[in-house]
Design an enzyme around this catalytic site. Sequence first.
Site, PDB file in Angstrom:
ATOM      1  N   CYS A  63       0.825  -1.207   0.000  1.00 64.23           N
ATOM      2  CA  CYS A  63       0.000   0.000   0.000  1.00 64.23           C
ATOM      3  C   CYS A  63       0.860   1.258   0.000  1.00 64.23           C
ATOM      4  CB  CYS A  63      -0.904  -0.010   1.225  1.00 64.23           C
ATOM      5  SG  CYS A  63      -1.822   1.524   1.490  1.00 64.23           S
ATOM      6  N   TYR A 194      -5.588   5.549  -9.080  1.00 60.57           N
ATOM      7  CA  TYR A 194      -6.691   4.685  -8.640  1.00 60.57           C
ATOM      8  C   TYR A 194      -7.983   5.051  -9.360  1.00 60.57           C
ATOM      9  CZ  TYR A 194      -3.879   2.639  -4.943  1.00 60.57           C
ATOM     10  OH  TYR A 194      -2.914   1.935  -4.260  1.00 60.57           O
TER      11      TYR A 194
END
Length: 329
Positions: A63, A194
């Site tokens: 992440c 994203y």
Amino acid sequence: MGMLVEGNWKSDVDRLVDASGALQRPSSVLRNWVTPDGSAGPTGEGGFKAESGRYHLYVARACPWAHRTTIFRELKGLQEHIGLSVTHWLMADDGWTFTPAPGVVADSVNGVATVWQLYALSEPGYTGRVTVPVLWDRHTSRIVSNESADIIRMFNSAFDGVGATDGDYAPAALLEEIDGINDRIYAGLNNGVYRAGFARSQEAYDSAVAEVFDTLDWLEELLSRQTFLCGDRLTEADWRLFTTLLRFDLVYHGHFKCNLRRLVDYPALWSYTRELHAHPAVAPTVDIAHIKRHYYQSHRHINPTGVVPAGPDADFDARPSRAHAASWA
């Protein structure tokens, strides 16, 4: 992907995508602050005093948001003061887990098997997303914060009186400039990749990918004439950018269809990324295998086969080429 609903774990693949097919990322909601004396910070409640051994950080190496916090833990020499647990790379039906695998560091504080169990322990009846990083308070058995931007600012200064090393990456004189740069990069690039990758309509994708490359073009021009984002001073803005750049050619270019250009096609940005990668605080925080396996195996709605590509063959250790390149002792 999933979330807790009144303390119960639910699968939730579509909730973040609106009717137009565009990603809408909710804000983090657990935002208390560790401060030198335990007084309240800019948000949330007080009572979280900076103390050695009191706090524990839960992260996923894959992440980029969690990656920022591990870099700051290293930059500030907090390894002996703030514990660390690392999840498995696969985020499937149970979300982030501590299933044993290479690079996983089990939860030594609460002994949970999944990150959602941490949220349920901290906030019974919690409804919301279950994300990393998580900064946990061992004294109160509560989550202090799950907002990476806040956590890196706590690490930057709150622990200076309890063993943190020198270095201020958010100096007051530059804070307004840092915040402005952070906002632009977050919207166009950190979150922009994203928005492109999770888009479920052509219009949403086209809008997002245009912003991604507009931002990269701006950064290329900026970094072709100065060492760091704020001139000659290394700041948190550089580290917030770095974790996205590290992943760009590895996953965002192919997996998220951000494929107009590669990072290596930007001479200044590519050199800058390698310079930051060479910083001694970075090596302990990077796990390329976790990064690639997470994205290609977790997002089955994007990559149904779960096959992880062999490339690209990115040489982050190659010597930087900018005339004003940074160098580290």
